[in-house]
Design a protein around this motif. Structure first.
Motif, PDB file in Angstrom:
ATOM      1  N   ASP A  96       0.821  -1.109   0.071  1.00  0.00           N
ATOM      2  CA  ASP A  96       0.029   0.133   0.068  1.00  0.00           C
ATOM      3  C   ASP A  96       0.716   1.272  -0.006  1.00  0.00           C
ATOM      4  O   ASP A  96       0.320   2.268  -0.567  1.00  0.00           O
ATOM      5  N   ASN A  97       1.930   1.303   0.823  1.00  0.00           N
ATOM      6  CA  ASN A  97       2.801   2.437   0.834  1.00  0.00           C
ATOM      7  C   ASN A  97       3.538   2.930  -0.636  1.00  0.00           C
ATOM      8  O   ASN A  97       3.567   3.916  -0.963  1.00  0.00           O
ATOM      9  N   GLU A  99       2.390   1.783  -3.340  1.00  0.00           N
ATOM     10  CA  GLU A  99       1.384   2.327  -4.391  1.00  0.00           C
ATOM     11  C   GLU A  99       1.002   3.687  -4.129  1.00  0.00           C
ATOM     12  O   GLU A  99       1.160   4.512  -5.061  1.00  0.00           O
ATOM     13  N   ARG A 100       1.109   4.147  -2.794  1.00  0.00           N
ATOM     14  CA  ARG A 100       0.777   5.599  -2.585  1.00  0.00           C
ATOM     15  C   ARG A 100       2.100   6.555  -3.097  1.00  0.00           C
ATOM     16  O   ARG A 100       1.695   7.571  -3.542  1.00  0.00           O
ATOM     17  N   ALA A 101       3.308   6.055  -2.964  1.00  0.00           N
ATOM     18  CA  ALA A 101       4.551   6.577  -3.383  1.00  0.00           C
ATOM     19  C   ALA A 101       4.490   6.791  -4.721  1.00  0.00           C
ATOM     20  O   ALA A 101       4.933   7.865  -5.347  1.00  0.00           O
ATOM     21  N   LYS A 103       1.870   7.218  -6.705  1.00  0.00           N
ATOM     22  CA  LYS A 103       0.867   8.197  -6.887  1.00  0.00           C
ATOM     23  C   LYS A 103       1.511   9.602  -6.807  1.00  0.00           C
ATOM     24  O   LYS A 103       0.959  10.449  -7.423  1.00  0.00           O
ATOM     25  N   GLN A 104       2.313   9.588  -6.098  1.00  0.00           N
ATOM     26  CA  GLN A 104       2.732  10.852  -5.747  1.00  0.00           C
ATOM     27  C   GLN A 104       3.931  11.524  -6.755  1.00  0.00           C
ATOM     28  O   GLN A 104       4.505  10.868  -7.322  1.00  0.00           O
ATOM     29  N   ASP A 164     -14.173   3.131  -7.641  1.00  0.00           N
ATOM     30  CA  ASP A 164     -12.945   3.489  -7.173  1.00  0.00           C
ATOM     31  C   ASP A 164     -12.677   2.529  -6.001  1.00  0.00           C
ATOM     32  O   ASP A 164     -13.336   1.796  -5.575  1.00  0.00           O
ATOM     33  N   PHE A 166     -10.031   2.163  -2.928  1.00  0.00           N
ATOM     34  CA  PHE A 166      -9.403   2.792  -1.945  1.00  0.00           C
ATOM     35  C   PHE A 166      -8.150   1.966  -1.470  1.00  0.00           C
ATOM     36  O   PHE A 166      -7.231   2.475  -1.245  1.00  0.00           O
ATOM     37  N   GLN A 167      -8.261   0.443  -1.478  1.00  0.00           N
ATOM     38  CA  GLN A 167      -7.216  -0.229  -0.949  1.00  0.00           C
ATOM     39  C   GLN A 167      -7.371  -1.739  -1.788  1.00  0.00           C
ATOM     40  O   GLN A 167      -8.420  -2.187  -1.888  1.00  0.00           O
TER      41      GLN A 167
END
Length: 186
Positions: A96-97, A99-101, A103-104, A164, A166-167
């Protein structure tokens, strides 16, 4: 002579029951032998019965062992699947982290490339373990695979369509490791 005849007759009459008893005793062993089978035949029948009992015990033991072996194999497979799922679940926050990184937005291309390579490597490891991501975006909502946390009215999306994610959710075979957290339309 008549006295002597009388004595002889008396002796014969007295001896007759004894002779009859002796004759009957002689006949009785023969009858007993005819009624009771030969001791060797009795022993043979006993041995046949013992052999039959031992064969039955052997077959039961073999069937019991076969059942034990199958049950043990299923338990091993279940333990392996459970430990694999627990291990993968421990790595999902890292997924998850990453994946978030990804997207940034970042100006450092080397950093972005490193994160992408790490994410690719993690996905390959999960794939080798037989763990796959549950498809969600654009799919029909399935409560066995997805966890709907939001609902939205959207005319462009179909009924019960996931709009959508979210996870991401993951599964190993048919076993769900983590449900996909989604937003559902209509």
């Amino acid at each position: 002579m008549s006295e002597q005849n009388e004595k002889n007759v008396e002796k014969k009459e007295a001896a007759a029951p004894e002779a009859a008893d002796q004759a009957q005793e002689a006949v009785q062993p023969q009858e007993e032998q005819a009624e009771s089978p030969n001791p060797l035949l009795e022993e043979l029948e006993t041995l046949k019965k013992n052999l039959s009992d031992q064969e039955d015990k052997y077959l039961r033991l073999a069937a019991e062992y076969d059942n034990y072996r199958r049950r043990s194999q299923k338990e091993k497979e279940s333990a392996w699947a459970d430990s694999k799922a627990e291990t993968a679940a421990a790595f999902l926050p890292v997924y998850d982290n990453l994946e978030r990184a990804l997207k940034q937005e970042t100006a450092d291309e080397a950093f972005k490339k490193g994160v992408e390579m790490t994410m690719t490597q993690l996905k390959e490891i999960l794939a080798k373990l037989g763990i796959e991501e549950i498809p969600a975006l654009g799919e029909t909502f399935d409560p066995n695979l997805h966890n709907a946390v939001m609902h939205v009215e959207d005319e462009s999306a179909g009924e019960n369509t996931i709009v959508d994610v979210f996870q991401a959710g993951f599964k190993s075979g048919d076993k769900v490791i983590r449900f996909a957290m989604v937003k559902v339309a209509n």
